[in-house]
Structure formats: C-alpha cells, structure tokens
Design an enzyme around this catalytic site. Structure first.
Site, PDB file in Angstrom:
ATOM      1  N   LYS A 115       0.862  -1.184   0.000  1.00  0.00           N
ATOM      2  CA  LYS A 115       0.000   0.000   0.000  1.00  0.00           C
ATOM      3  C   LYS A 115       0.899   1.234   0.000  1.00  0.00           C
ATOM      4  O   LYS A 115       1.678   1.452   0.927  1.00  0.00           O
ATOM      5  CB  LYS A 115      -0.917   0.005   1.214  1.00  0.00           C
TER       6      LYS A 115
ATOM      7  N   LYS B   2      -2.104  -1.657  -3.880  1.00  0.00           N
ATOM      8  CA  LYS B   2      -2.949  -0.461  -3.795  1.00  0.00           C
ATOM      9  C   LYS B   2      -2.078   0.783  -3.824  1.00  0.00           C
ATOM     10  O   LYS B   2      -1.140   0.869  -3.028  1.00  0.00           O
ATOM     11  CB  LYS B   2      -3.767  -0.499  -2.504  1.00  0.00           C
TER      12      LYS B   2
END
Length: 337
Positions: A205, A259
């Site tokens: 992330k 992500k």
C-alpha cells in the site's frame, strides 16, 4: 495485391495482422478476459436506515445504510460478483485517539457483515481492520504524540479481526501497513477458532495521492494530521514493496493486494511472478474519479476506458480487482452474455 512483396521479404512472411483481420479471429486468440468473477465491489456503509447518500467526489458511488447495502448486495450476487469489501463512515462522536470503537461487536462494520451474511449468504464479505475510520486523527493506527505506534496498533487490529470474524467476515484485509500485523492476525484468528477465515493482505500500500475521494467518503479527509509516509510505502520503491509482500507471505497471508492499482502494474506483475498466491489490485477512488470526470466532460469514452483499465490488471497477472466500477462492469457483461 498478388505475389510476394517487399513486406514479405522484410518480415520473412510473418504478418501480425493475420490474427487481427476479423472479429472471430481476435476473439479466438484473445489472451485475457474480464468476467464478473474478477470483481470485488468496495462499498461505504453509514448509520441510519433508508440512506443512499451520493459521494460528491465519486459520481455514481453512494454511502448506504445497512438496509440499503443489503439490497445492493443481493443485486451484486445476482450479477455474479463474488464479494464485497465494506468500509464504514461512523459518527464523529465514536472516534477517538486510539480508534477503540473498532473493538465494539456491534459497530457499523460488524452490523453490516451480519446483515449481509444473513440475507445474502452466497456473497463474500471482506473487512478491513485499519483504524482510520475509527480514529479522531484519520491515521490508520494509534497516535502517541506525533508517532503512529506499531505494536499497540497491531494488538488492536488483531483483536478487531477476531471480532469481525465473529460477525461473519469471510476475509480479513488489513490495510494499515504495520509491521507484523498479518502474523498477529493469523495467530489471533486461529486461537479464536477462525482457521477458515482468510487474510487478503494489503501487501503493498503506497503513500499515494490517489486516495482523496475515498477519505471524503469515510469522513477522514478533514481529520488527517500530517501524512502516512511513516507506514505506507514510498511510490518510488519497488524492491521495498516486494520485501513487504514477502514478509506478509511468510506470516500467513492467503492473498496479496496492490494499492493503488493502475500506477503500480509493475508491482502486480512482480508479485504474481514471485509468489504462488492470488494477487489483487485495488483500483482506488482517485483512479475511478478521474475516469468518471473525464467521461462526464466528453473527453473519453468512459465505458471503454473502464473496461480497458480492468483488463490491464488481468494482463498484469491479477486474479481480480477491487473496483468501484464493479456493478457497472457486471451489468455490462450480463448484457453481452
């Protein structure tokens, strides 16, 4: 045209356009396909009843009360979408420095899980244990002074994971990027008898600028103090991202997520090549909103761009995509069937 040409001499009679000459040949040799089975639908849940509240920065996306979310889940299941990923926007009065409301068995995310699993048992529910929807400062962990403390946060999210599993969550998806959280969650789930509950790790992330509309959707946009660079990954660092993912694999992750999505297709590919695990991408709010805004202005063909971006994830090795386009795509695919 008759006889051999200079192009035949140049190419050695190898002509790439032969397989592109007709619709049937293009379909015959297509390497990747997008189906409803590839879709996970992220949804926003709010308190109350009969609430459908549009997210201004994400045209076509709504915050829904639990009753309306259940109705949407039924439609998603009918369209063949395998799973939902739920994100709560709770009352500000329930948010504090440590995000303690994440441990309430009757909090909004757990209420939504129970309602969905009761009404639509054949759809998967994926829940996040990050603390940002529950903190008064908008960070994903416990804030002490100006530091997000790692170990105390891990203890909290592991406890929250068990409570979410008790409510019926099928997959815990920790996104807060604390060191050791996957292993701690796996241990806590197993000790509580939830060996069948999976973990989809936000393995990589990034500290991205693409999250803005999402933060507005869950009510943290105006709360955030500072930034999240001490725990999210630098967008410049691919090798570090792979090390993070490798640790999550060692700690027991069942699935891995990248992500944001489209700006990090190289990471999707590297992860799929490196680990024998399913890999997913999260096409985040900023990606969605850019496409929607450009389409609304007539600058692009929104439907074609939507489908092209999702197909790019499949080409990059992803087994599926978390996308706010999930319902639009599923409806489109159902029409073509």
């Amino acid at each position: 045209m008759t006889g051999r040409t200079i192009v035949d001499d140049i190419t050695g009679s190898r002509r790439m356009r032969r397989n592109r000459k007709a619709d049937w040949t293009r379909r015959l040799v297509q390497e990747n396909r997008l189906t409803a089975d590839d879709l996970i639908w992220p949804v926003f849940v709010v308190p109350g009843t009969n609430v459908v509240d549009p997210v201004a920065a994400m045209p076509g996306v709504n915050r829904m009360s639990v009753d309306k979310l259940v109705e949407a889940a039924k439609e998603a299941a009918d369209l063949g979408i395998p799973a939902l990923a739920t994100f709560p926007n709770i009352e500000m009065s329930l948010r504090d420095e440590t995000g303690s409301h994440c441990l309430a068995a009757d909090n909004l995310i757990n209420e939504a899980t129970r309602a969905i699993k009761k009404a639509v048992p054949n759809i998967g529910v994926i829940t996040d244990v990050a603390l940002d929807p529950f903190t008064s400062h908008g960070h994903d962990g416990v804030l002490r002074g100006d530091v997000i403390v790692n170990d105390e946060t891990v203890e909290l999210v592991a406890r929250a994971a068990v409570i979410q599993a008790d409510a019926g969550s099928d997959i815990i998806s920790p996104s807060e990027m604390m060191d050791g959280r996957v292993g701690a969650i796996r241990r806590a789930l197993d000790e509580a008898g939830h060996q069948n509950v999976g973990i989809m790790s936000y393995a990589t992330k990034f500290a991205s600028a693409f999250y803005g509309p999402y933060r507005d959707a869950i009510g943290t946009g105006g709360l955030l103090k500072g930034d999240k660079k001490t725990y999210y990954i630098d967008p410049a660092n691919g090798t570090e991202a792979m090390r993070d993912a490798a640790l999550d694999v060692e700690e027991g992750a069942d699935m891995l997520m990248v992500k944001p999505g489209l700006p990090y297709l190289d990471i999707c590919w590297r992860m799929k090549e490196a680990f024998s695990l399913p890999v997913f991408a999260y096409q985040v709010s900023g990606e969605y909103s850019q496409i929607k805004a450009a389409a609304m202005n007539g600058w692009i063909d929104g439907e074609r761009v939507m489908l092209e971006t999702l197909l790019a994830f499949k080409r990059a090795g992803c087994d599926g995509v978390l996308t706010y386009f999930a319902m639009d795509v599923a409806r489109h695919l159902a029409k073509k069937a």
